[in-house]
Design a protein around this motif. Structure first.
Motif, PDB file in Angstrom:
ATOM      1  N   VAL A 205       0.881  -1.180   0.000  1.00  0.00           N
ATOM      2  CA  VAL A 205       0.000   0.000   0.000  1.00  0.00           C
ATOM      3  C   VAL A 205       0.913   1.223   0.000  1.00  0.00           C
ATOM      4  CG1 VAL A 205      -1.736   1.270   1.321  1.00  0.00           C
ATOM      5  CG2 VAL A 205      -1.816  -1.241   1.244  1.00  0.00           C
ATOM      6  N   TRP A 206       0.630   2.185  -0.853  1.00  0.00           N
ATOM      7  CA  TRP A 206       1.523   3.347  -0.975  1.00  0.00           C
ATOM      8  C   TRP A 206       1.360   4.274   0.225  1.00  0.00           C
ATOM      9  CZ3 TRP A 206       5.875   4.046  -3.049  1.00  0.00           C
ATOM     10  CH2 TRP A 206       6.423   5.329  -3.085  1.00  0.00           C
ATOM     11  N   THR A 207       2.382   4.313   1.073  1.00  0.00           N
ATOM     12  CA  THR A 207       2.347   5.102   2.317  1.00  0.00           C
ATOM     13  C   THR A 207       3.719   5.763   2.518  1.00  0.00           C
ATOM     14  OG1 THR A 207       3.224   3.309   3.690  1.00  0.00           O
ATOM     15  CG2 THR A 207       0.831   3.372   3.418  1.00  0.00           C
ATOM     16  N   PRO A 208       3.823   6.721   3.449  1.00  0.00           N
ATOM     17  CA  PRO A 208       5.136   7.299   3.754  1.00  0.00           C
ATOM     18  C   PRO A 208       6.159   6.228   4.153  1.00  0.00           C
ATOM     19  CG  PRO A 208       3.408   8.656   4.701  1.00  0.00           C
ATOM     20  CD  PRO A 208       2.723   7.423   4.159  1.00  0.00           C
ATOM     21  N   MET A 209       5.708   5.180   4.853  1.00  0.00           N
ATOM     22  CA  MET A 209       6.662   4.127   5.253  1.00  0.00           C
ATOM     23  C   MET A 209       7.217   3.412   4.030  1.00  0.00           C
ATOM     24  SD  MET A 209       6.397   1.144   8.111  1.00  0.00           S
ATOM     25  CE  MET A 209       5.275   0.003   7.361  1.00  0.00           C
ATOM     26  N   TRP A 210       6.332   3.114   3.059  1.00  0.00           N
ATOM     27  CA  TRP A 210       6.796   2.419   1.846  1.00  0.00           C
ATOM     28  C   TRP A 210       7.781   3.314   1.107  1.00  0.00           C
ATOM     29  CZ3 TRP A 210       8.374   0.244  -2.415  1.00  0.00           C
ATOM     30  CH2 TRP A 210       8.142  -1.117  -2.625  1.00  0.00           C
ATOM     31  N   ASN A 211       7.427   4.576   0.986  1.00  0.00           N
ATOM     32  CA  ASN A 211       8.282   5.509   0.248  1.00  0.00           C
ATOM     33  C   ASN A 211       9.651   5.649   0.915  1.00  0.00           C
ATOM     34  OD1 ASN A 211       8.997   7.386  -1.732  1.00  0.00           O
ATOM     35  ND2 ASN A 211       8.328   9.093  -0.458  1.00  0.00           N
ATOM     36  N   SER A 212       9.674   5.805   2.243  1.00  0.00           N
ATOM     37  CA  SER A 212      10.997   6.012   2.873  1.00  0.00           C
ATOM     38  C   SER A 212      11.818   4.731   2.802  1.00  0.00           C
ATOM     39  CB  SER A 212      10.887   6.556   4.292  1.00  0.00           C
ATOM     40  OG  SER A 212      10.217   5.644   5.082  1.00  0.00           O
ATOM     41  N   GLY A 213      11.167   3.556   2.860  1.00  0.00           N
ATOM     42  CA  GLY A 213      11.908   2.291   2.673  1.00  0.00           C
ATOM     43  C   GLY A 213      12.511   2.235   1.280  1.00  0.00           C
ATOM     44  N   ALA A 214      11.743   2.636   0.271  1.00  0.00           N
ATOM     45  CA  ALA A 214      12.222   2.585  -1.119  1.00  0.00           C
ATOM     46  C   ALA A 214      13.387   3.548  -1.329  1.00  0.00           C
ATOM     47  CB  ALA A 214      11.072   2.913  -2.073  1.00  0.00           C
ATOM     48  N   GLN A 215      13.284   4.733  -0.715  1.00  0.00           N
ATOM     49  CA  GLN A 215      14.343   5.741  -0.907  1.00  0.00           C
ATOM     50  C   GLN A 215      15.678   5.257  -0.341  1.00  0.00           C
ATOM     51  OE1 GLN A 215      13.811   8.137  -2.969  1.00  0.00           O
ATOM     52  NE2 GLN A 215      11.608   7.736  -3.029  1.00  0.00           N
ATOM     53  N   ALA A 216      15.626   4.327   0.606  1.00  0.00           N
ATOM     54  CA  ALA A 216      16.866   3.816   1.220  1.00  0.00           C
ATOM     55  C   ALA A 216      17.500   2.697   0.389  1.00  0.00           C
ATOM     56  CB  ALA A 216      16.559   3.319   2.633  1.00  0.00           C
ATOM     57  N   THR A 217      16.902   2.336  -0.746  1.00  0.00           N
ATOM     58  CA  THR A 217      17.456   1.254  -1.578  1.00  0.00           C
ATOM     59  C   THR A 217      18.361   1.857  -2.662  1.00  0.00           C
ATOM     60  OG1 THR A 217      15.618   1.254  -3.176  1.00  0.00           O
ATOM     61  CG2 THR A 217      15.363  -0.133  -1.216  1.00  0.00           C
ATOM     62  N   PRO A 218      19.223   1.029  -3.263  1.00  0.00           N
ATOM     63  CA  PRO A 218      20.161   1.565  -4.269  1.00  0.00           C
ATOM     64  C   PRO A 218      19.452   2.196  -5.467  1.00  0.00           C
ATOM     65  CG  PRO A 218      20.775  -0.682  -3.623  1.00  0.00           C
ATOM     66  CD  PRO A 218      19.473  -0.387  -2.953  1.00  0.00           C
ATOM     67  N   ASN A 219      18.301   1.677  -5.877  1.00  0.00           N
ATOM     68  CA  ASN A 219      17.599   2.234  -7.048  1.00  0.00           C
ATOM     69  C   ASN A 219      16.114   2.426  -6.692  1.00  0.00           C
ATOM     70  OD1 ASN A 219      16.413   2.819  -9.493  1.00  0.00           O
ATOM     71  ND2 ASN A 219      17.468   1.196 -10.628  1.00  0.00           N
ATOM     72  N   PRO A 220      15.805   3.567  -6.024  1.00  0.00           N
ATOM     73  CA  PRO A 220      14.442   3.771  -5.526  1.00  0.00           C
ATOM     74  C   PRO A 220      13.371   3.639  -6.612  1.00  0.00           C
ATOM     75  CG  PRO A 220      15.896   5.457  -4.641  1.00  0.00           C
ATOM     76  CD  PRO A 220      16.705   4.664  -5.625  1.00  0.00           C
ATOM     77  N   GLU A 221      13.669   4.180  -7.802  1.00  0.00           N
ATOM     78  CA  GLU A 221      12.658   4.136  -8.872  1.00  0.00           C
ATOM     79  C   GLU A 221      12.272   2.697  -9.218  1.00  0.00           C
ATOM     80  OE1 GLU A 221      13.034   6.129 -12.932  1.00  0.00           O
ATOM     81  OE2 GLU A 221      13.661   7.672 -11.492  1.00  0.00           O
ATOM     82  N   LYS A 222      13.320   1.853  -9.332  1.00  0.00           N
ATOM     83  CA  LYS A 222      13.101   0.440  -9.690  1.00  0.00           C
ATOM     84  C   LYS A 222      12.354  -0.272  -8.544  1.00  0.00           C
ATOM     85  CE  LYS A 222      13.462  -2.886 -12.525  1.00  0.00           C
ATOM     86  NZ  LYS A 222      12.470  -2.813 -13.611  1.00  0.00           N
ATOM     87  N   THR A 223      12.758   0.056  -7.307  1.00  0.00           N
ATOM     88  CA  THR A 223      12.107  -0.565  -6.140  1.00  0.00           C
ATOM     89  C   THR A 223      10.615  -0.232  -6.138  1.00  0.00           C
ATOM     90  OG1 THR A 223      14.137  -0.300  -4.888  1.00  0.00           O
ATOM     91  CG2 THR A 223      12.143  -0.708  -3.610  1.00  0.00           C
ATOM     92  N   ILE A 224      10.291   1.022  -6.442  1.00  0.00           N
ATOM     93  CA  ILE A 224       8.893   1.463  -6.429  1.00  0.00           C
ATOM     94  C   ILE A 224       8.111   0.771  -7.546  1.00  0.00           C
ATOM     95  CG2 ILE A 224       7.400   3.491  -6.804  1.00  0.00           C
ATOM     96  CD1 ILE A 224       9.610   5.104  -5.238  1.00  0.00           C
ATOM     97  N   GLU A 225       8.743   0.653  -8.717  1.00  0.00           N
ATOM     98  CA  GLU A 225       8.087  -0.034  -9.838  1.00  0.00           C
ATOM     99  C   GLU A 225       7.843  -1.513  -9.497  1.00  0.00           C
ATOM    100  OE1 GLU A 225      10.274   0.446 -13.546  1.00  0.00           O
ATOM    101  OE2 GLU A 225       9.285  -1.355 -14.330  1.00  0.00           O
ATOM    102  N   ASN A 226       8.864  -2.156  -8.932  1.00  0.00           N
ATOM    103  CA  ASN A 226       8.710  -3.565  -8.548  1.00  0.00           C
ATOM    104  C   ASN A 226       7.620  -3.727  -7.486  1.00  0.00           C
ATOM    105  OD1 ASN A 226      10.738  -4.286 -10.270  1.00  0.00           O
ATOM    106  ND2 ASN A 226      12.312  -4.517  -8.690  1.00  0.00           N
TER     107      ASN A 226
END
Ligand SMILES: NC(=O)c1ccc[n+]([C@@H]2O[C@H](COP(=O)([O-])OP(=O)(O)OC[C@H]3O[C@@H](n4cnc5c(N)ncnc54)[C@H](OP(=O)(O)O)[C@@H]3O)[C@@H](O)[C@H]2O)c1
Length: 273
Positions: free
Chosen positions: A194-215
């Motif tokens: 579910v798209w939430t601030p927690m999901w977004n901040s977790g994704a931003q901490a990954t090497p490729n946030p854009e790809k993480t969000i798409e996946n």
């Protein structure tokens, strides 16, 4: 028009933990828009007060923010007591506040990390239920525990989080058995992504946030994230309509648990973001 002007939870007093952002905010919004009197908590007071003010402008239902850190038993007790002092009853408790630590193998988690997470994600649900139940029993109310799909299917690098979520769904079933004699229903909801601030901040901490969000979007059969409103609506269904459901775990997952996928990580040196 129905007796309550289409408001599906009119005047029902509902407590939502972690209601200032994310899934909890979706629950608060949907319940207020359906006429409920919603008491919600979080740690950050300014954000909570802003949500409270915005919702009270709608002129439907009511929102009341009470600061509370669910890792502290006294603060949970205060949340319940203040709710009863103001509204005199509790119809529904939505245990939702929780945290997903960064993904790591077991080697990098300490036992204290695990104890702290258990305290926030699982023991807090037990405590809130314990203090709310004397009131829920009086009105034959219900409890909704926010679990996670990963409590059923597991997740890489999340051994402590997955354990807390499995515990929530198991505790839900056990409590539903004990409380059935009071006509109190106890159910859980298991979201996928579910798209939430927690999901977004977790994704931003990954090497490729854009790809993480798409996946993250493509992990659901439905091919997108769940929304805050859909999360609130699922909880409203359990609270208002699902009067023959107790002890269930409602997947709010866009079908993420279905089908085979490419799952092997053998030989991978990096975490699979
Ligand atoms: N998003 C997903 O894809 C997903 C999937 C499966 C399960 N879930 C579960 O859904 C729940 C909500 O997740 P989310 O993604 O909406 O998280 P989020 O965006 O981080 O929002 C969490 C909310 O809980 C509050 N909170 C956090 N820790 C708290 C504490 N110790 N005491 C009181 N309030 C606290 C936060 O406010 P403050 O920071 O101000 O306290 C905020 O209002 C969690 O239980 C999570 O495990 C989420």
């Amino acid at each position: 028009m129905a007796a309550n002007n289409g408001l599906r939870y009119k005047d029902k007093v509902t407590i939502v933990t972690g209601g200032s952002k994310g899934i909890g905010l979706g629950v608060v919004q949907v319940f207020v828009k359906n006429g409920a009197k919603v008491v919600f908590c979080a740690r950050r007071e300014a954000e909570g007060k802003e949500v409270e003010a915005d919702l009270n402008k709608l002129g439907i239902g009511e929102a009341l923010f009470i600061p509370c850190d669910v890792s502290k038993e006294e603060e949970i007790k205060n949340l319940i007591e203040k709710t009863v002092a103001k509204y005199g009853r509790i119809d529904c408790l939505v245990n939702n506040a929780g945290y997903h630590p960064p993904h790591m193998p077991i080697d990098d988690f300490s036992s204290d990390d695990f104890r702290e997470l258990l305290n926030v994600n699982l023991v807090s649900y037990f405590i809130a239920a314990k203090y709310a139940l004397p009131y829920l029993r009086k009105v034959e109310g219900n409890i909704i525990n926010m679990s996670s799909l990963v409590g059923q299917i597991g997740q890489f690098g999340a051994v402590t989080y997955v354990a807390t979520k499995g515990g929530i769904s198991a505790m839900t079933r056990a409590l539903s058995i004990d409380e059935a004699k009071y006509n109190v229903r106890v159910n859980s909801v298991s979201p996928g992504n579910v798209w939430t601030p927690m999901w977004n901040s977790g994704a931003q901490a990954t090497p490729n946030p854009e790809k993480t969000i798409e996946n993250g979007a493509n992990s659901q059969l439905i091919g997108r994230y769940g929304t805050l409103e859909e999360s609130g609506t699922a909880c409203l269904f359990l609270a208002a309509d699902a009067t023959f459901c107790t002890g269930i775990d409602l997947n709010l997952s866009g079908g993420a648990e279905l089908n085979y996928g490419i799952k092997t990580m053998r030989g991978e040196k990096e975490l699979p973001f």
